[in-house]
Design an enzyme around this catalytic site. Sequence first.
Site, PDB file in Angstrom:
ATOM      1  N   ASP A   1      59.540  12.414 -32.808  1.00  0.00           N
ATOM      2  CA  ASP A   1      58.154  11.999 -33.037  1.00  0.00           C
ATOM      3  C   ASP A   1      57.519  11.813 -31.661  1.00  0.00           C
ATOM      4  O   ASP A   1      57.931  10.936 -30.902  1.00  0.00           O
ATOM      5  CB  ASP A   1      58.152  10.682 -33.829  1.00  0.00           C
ATOM      6  CG  ASP A   1      56.752  10.183 -34.130  1.00  0.00           C
ATOM      7  OD1 ASP A   1      55.804  10.549 -33.399  1.00  0.00           O
ATOM      8  OD2 ASP A   1      56.596   9.421 -35.108  1.00  0.00           O
ATOM      9  N   VAL A   2      56.516  12.628 -31.351  1.00  0.00           N
ATOM     10  CA  VAL A   2      55.961  12.632 -29.988  1.00  0.00           C
ATOM     11  C   VAL A   2      55.169  11.365 -29.653  1.00  0.00           C
ATOM     12  O   VAL A   2      54.798  11.160 -28.503  1.00  0.00           O
ATOM     13  CB  VAL A   2      55.063  13.865 -29.736  1.00  0.00           C
ATOM     14  CG1 VAL A   2      55.858  15.148 -29.818  1.00  0.00           C
ATOM     15  CG2 VAL A   2      53.863  13.890 -30.689  1.00  0.00           C
TER      16      VAL A   2
ATOM     17  N   ASN B   1      51.645  20.172 -27.559  1.00  0.00           N
ATOM     18  CA  ASN B   1      50.794  20.819 -28.572  1.00  0.00           C
ATOM     19  C   ASN B   1      50.707  20.020 -29.868  1.00  0.00           C
ATOM     20  O   ASN B   1      49.744  20.147 -30.614  1.00  0.00           O
ATOM     21  CB  ASN B   1      51.348  22.224 -28.843  1.00  0.00           C
ATOM     22  CG  ASN B   1      50.851  22.797 -30.142  1.00  0.00           C
ATOM     23  OD1 ASN B   1      49.731  23.303 -30.241  1.00  0.00           O
ATOM     24  ND2 ASN B   1      51.669  22.703 -31.193  1.00  0.00           N
TER      25      ASN B   1
ATOM     26  N   TYR C   1      39.773  11.495 -33.242  1.00  0.00           N
ATOM     27  CA  TYR C   1      40.313  12.797 -32.783  1.00  0.00           C
ATOM     28  C   TYR C   1      39.523  13.310 -31.577  1.00  0.00           C
ATOM     29  O   TYR C   1      40.115  13.750 -30.586  1.00  0.00           O
ATOM     30  CB  TYR C   1      40.238  13.784 -33.944  1.00  0.00           C
ATOM     31  CG  TYR C   1      40.818  15.159 -33.669  1.00  0.00           C
ATOM     32  CD1 TYR C   1      42.193  15.354 -33.570  1.00  0.00           C
ATOM     33  CD2 TYR C   1      39.980  16.263 -33.528  1.00  0.00           C
ATOM     34  CE1 TYR C   1      42.719  16.629 -33.340  1.00  0.00           C
ATOM     35  CE2 TYR C   1      40.497  17.535 -33.298  1.00  0.00           C
ATOM     36  CZ  TYR C   1      41.863  17.714 -33.205  1.00  0.00           C
ATOM     37  OH  TYR C   1      42.379  18.970 -32.981  1.00  0.00           O
TER      38      TYR C   1
ATOM     39  N   LYS D   1      41.222  13.872 -27.827  1.00  0.00           N
ATOM     40  CA  LYS D   1      41.247  15.175 -27.169  1.00  0.00           C
ATOM     41  C   LYS D   1      40.482  15.138 -25.843  1.00  0.00           C
ATOM     42  O   LYS D   1      40.871  15.814 -24.883  1.00  0.00           O
ATOM     43  CB  LYS D   1      40.689  16.250 -28.098  1.00  0.00           C
ATOM     44  CG  LYS D   1      41.564  16.517 -29.332  1.00  0.00           C
ATOM     45  CD  LYS D   1      42.987  16.917 -28.979  1.00  0.00           C
ATOM     46  CE  LYS D   1      43.744  17.489 -30.173  1.00  0.00           C
ATOM     47  NZ  LYS D   1      45.160  17.790 -29.852  1.00  0.00           N
TER      48      LYS D   1
ATOM     49  N   THR E   1      45.476  28.032 -38.960  1.00  0.00           N
ATOM     50  CA  THR E   1      46.828  27.432 -38.907  1.00  0.00           C
ATOM     51  C   THR E   1      46.966  26.509 -40.123  1.00  0.00           C
ATOM     52  O   THR E   1      45.974  26.245 -40.823  1.00  0.00           O
ATOM     53  CB  THR E   1      47.038  26.564 -37.643  1.00  0.00           C
ATOM     54  OG1 THR E   1      46.246  25.383 -37.767  1.00  0.00           O
ATOM     55  CG2 THR E   1      46.705  27.282 -36.365  1.00  0.00           C
TER      56      THR E   1
HETATM   57  P1  NAP Z   1      49.759  22.487 -37.253  1.00  0.00           P
HETATM   58  O1  NAP Z   1      50.348  23.759 -37.724  1.00  0.00           O
HETATM   59  O2  NAP Z   1      49.528  21.389 -38.229  1.00  0.00           O
HETATM   60  O3  NAP Z   1      50.654  21.991 -36.048  1.00  0.00           O
HETATM   61  C1  NAP Z   1      50.768  20.668 -35.641  1.00  0.00           C
HETATM   62  C2  NAP Z   1      52.227  20.425 -35.339  1.00  0.00           C
HETATM   63  O4  NAP Z   1      52.388  19.133 -34.749  1.00  0.00           O
HETATM   64  C3  NAP Z   1      53.080  20.476 -36.583  1.00  0.00           C
HETATM   65  O5  NAP Z   1      54.140  21.397 -36.356  1.00  0.00           O
HETATM   66  C4  NAP Z   1      53.585  19.058 -36.765  1.00  0.00           C
HETATM   67  O6  NAP Z   1      54.912  19.109 -37.258  1.00  0.00           O
HETATM   68  C5  NAP Z   1      53.524  18.525 -35.338  1.00  0.00           C
HETATM   69  N1  NAP Z   1      53.340  17.075 -35.292  1.00  0.00           N
HETATM   70  C6  NAP Z   1      52.351  16.338 -35.852  1.00  0.00           C
HETATM   71  N2  NAP Z   1      52.536  15.045 -35.609  1.00  0.00           N
HETATM   72  C7  NAP Z   1      53.675  14.952 -34.876  1.00  0.00           C
HETATM   73  C8  NAP Z   1      54.400  13.878 -34.328  1.00  0.00           C
HETATM   74  N3  NAP Z   1      54.006  12.604 -34.469  1.00  0.00           N
HETATM   75  N4  NAP Z   1      55.529  14.146 -33.635  1.00  0.00           N
HETATM   76  C9  NAP Z   1      55.963  15.418 -33.478  1.00  0.00           C
HETATM   77  N5  NAP Z   1      55.305  16.485 -33.965  1.00  0.00           N
HETATM   78  C10 NAP Z   1      54.182  16.241 -34.670  1.00  0.00           C
HETATM   79  O7  NAP Z   1      48.332  22.746 -36.601  1.00  0.00           O
HETATM   80  P2  NAP Z   1      47.863  23.572 -35.301  1.00  0.00           P
HETATM   81  O8  NAP Z   1      46.504  24.007 -35.600  1.00  0.00           O
HETATM   82  O9  NAP Z   1      48.864  24.570 -34.888  1.00  0.00           O
HETATM   83  O10 NAP Z   1      47.760  22.386 -34.236  1.00  0.00           O
HETATM   84  C11 NAP Z   1      48.354  22.451 -32.949  1.00  0.00           C
HETATM   85  C12 NAP Z   1      47.461  21.724 -31.954  1.00  0.00           C
HETATM   86  O11 NAP Z   1      46.244  22.449 -31.821  1.00  0.00           O
HETATM   87  C13 NAP Z   1      47.079  20.312 -32.368  1.00  0.00           C
HETATM   88  O12 NAP Z   1      47.145  19.457 -31.246  1.00  0.00           O
HETATM   89  C14 NAP Z   1      45.641  20.465 -32.825  1.00  0.00           C
HETATM   90  O13 NAP Z   1      44.900  19.273 -32.687  1.00  0.00           O
HETATM   91  C15 NAP Z   1      45.172  21.552 -31.892  1.00  0.00           C
HETATM   92  N6  NAP Z   1      43.972  22.277 -32.328  1.00  0.00           N
HETATM   93  C16 NAP Z   1      43.984  23.009 -33.476  1.00  0.00           C
HETATM   94  C17 NAP Z   1      42.830  23.688 -33.844  1.00  0.00           C
HETATM   95  C18 NAP Z   1      42.758  24.531 -35.095  1.00  0.00           C
HETATM   96  O14 NAP Z   1      41.652  24.957 -35.462  1.00  0.00           O
HETATM   97  N7  NAP Z   1      43.870  24.806 -35.781  1.00  0.00           N
HETATM   98  C19 NAP Z   1      41.681  23.618 -33.052  1.00  0.00           C
HETATM   99  C20 NAP Z   1      41.723  22.870 -31.880  1.00  0.00           C
HETATM  100  C21 NAP Z   1      42.874  22.206 -31.527  1.00  0.00           C
HETATM  101  P3  NAP Z   1      55.559  17.918 -38.103  1.00  0.00           P
HETATM  102  O15 NAP Z   1      54.490  17.392 -39.030  1.00  0.00           O
HETATM  103  O16 NAP Z   1      56.722  18.546 -38.772  1.00  0.00           O
HETATM  104  O17 NAP Z   1      55.986  16.918 -37.086  1.00  0.00           O
END
Ligand code: NAP
Length: 254
Positions: free
Chosen positions: A64-65, A91, A156, A160, A191
């Site tokens: 857990d990060v 990430n 959020y 960020k 995603t």
């Molecule tokens: P995602 O598939 O939901 O990925 C997020 C990952 O973080 C999951 O694999 C989750 O796995 C892990 N995670 C969440 N809480 C955690 C914790 N406490 N400890 C360890 N791991 C944790 O969504 P994504 O879009 O790829 O997101 C990746 C990053 O991109 C995030 O920081 C998000 O804010 C950022 N982002 C996404 C978008 C977008 O449009 N998708 C836009 C801007 C920024 P587990 O739940 O299994 O731990």
Amino acid sequence: MELTLHNKVAMVTGGGSGIGRAIALAFAEAGAAVAVVGRTPAKLSAVAAEIRRSGGRSLAVPADVSRGDDVAAAVDSTVAAFGGLDILVNNAGFSPSGRVTDISEAEWDECLAVNLRSVFLGARAAIPHMQQRGAGVILSVAGTFGLRAAANKAAYSTAKAGVINLTRAIALDYGPERIRCNVICPGYVDTPLTAGVAPADRDAFLAATQPLPGVIQANDVAALAVYLASEAANMITGQVFVIDGGQQAGLYRA
Ligand code: NAP
């Protein structure tokens, strides 16, 4: 110039899905050994197995990060498995909604812990190993909501924005030791995080805000991450890289 991460060791948080998974796979393809970190072991193991099937080296590391002891243990496991650490990708994150009058202190704290404190914890654990190597790369995934706040995303957007200035602070403090620190700000990426958005709502939002047609894919973000992690970017640090199909260029169809 060929982009290679040959002989590098990387740790990617949130590597079990979405952007993190794409970065882990792309890093492995570029030659890095990759520790895949997150909370759900099955997702991590699937990505690590995919990398190994392609001939790469990978390790699934549940953590857990938001917890300092978990992050330190994940770094230790990575170093024990692969002999060091060259690249950390912060990430992992989640995107809760709410205005300040809608959310509890606990919800605020959790959002800041997972999205921002995790970057501090990761850097703190990884930097001593990078100092031993004489160089290192820290990449964090923030988001365009860290550049301009989004309505109904108070915690959020704040987290960020914090990631962006923490990136600059780390770049200043550790640049002399050849540790580079940069941040990627994606716009809307397809995603699991955005899977709950109805396609019609997504398309209307993108039509109103994003000049480039299409939807950003996790692989688009991964390609930028490979470049920033590679020697090709050896004089780039403390910078914000936006990948948003042009949303931040200005008002569009307002
Ligand atoms: P995602 O598939 O939901 O990925 C997020 C990952 O973080 C999951 O694999 C989750 O796995 C892990 N995670 C969440 N809480 C955690 C914790 N406490 N400890 C360890 N791991 C944790 O969504 P994504 O879009 O790829 O997101 C990746 C990053 O991109 C995030 O920081 C998000 O804010 C950022 N982002 C996404 C978008 C977008 O449009 N998708 C836009 C801007 C920024 P587990 O739940 O299994 O731990």
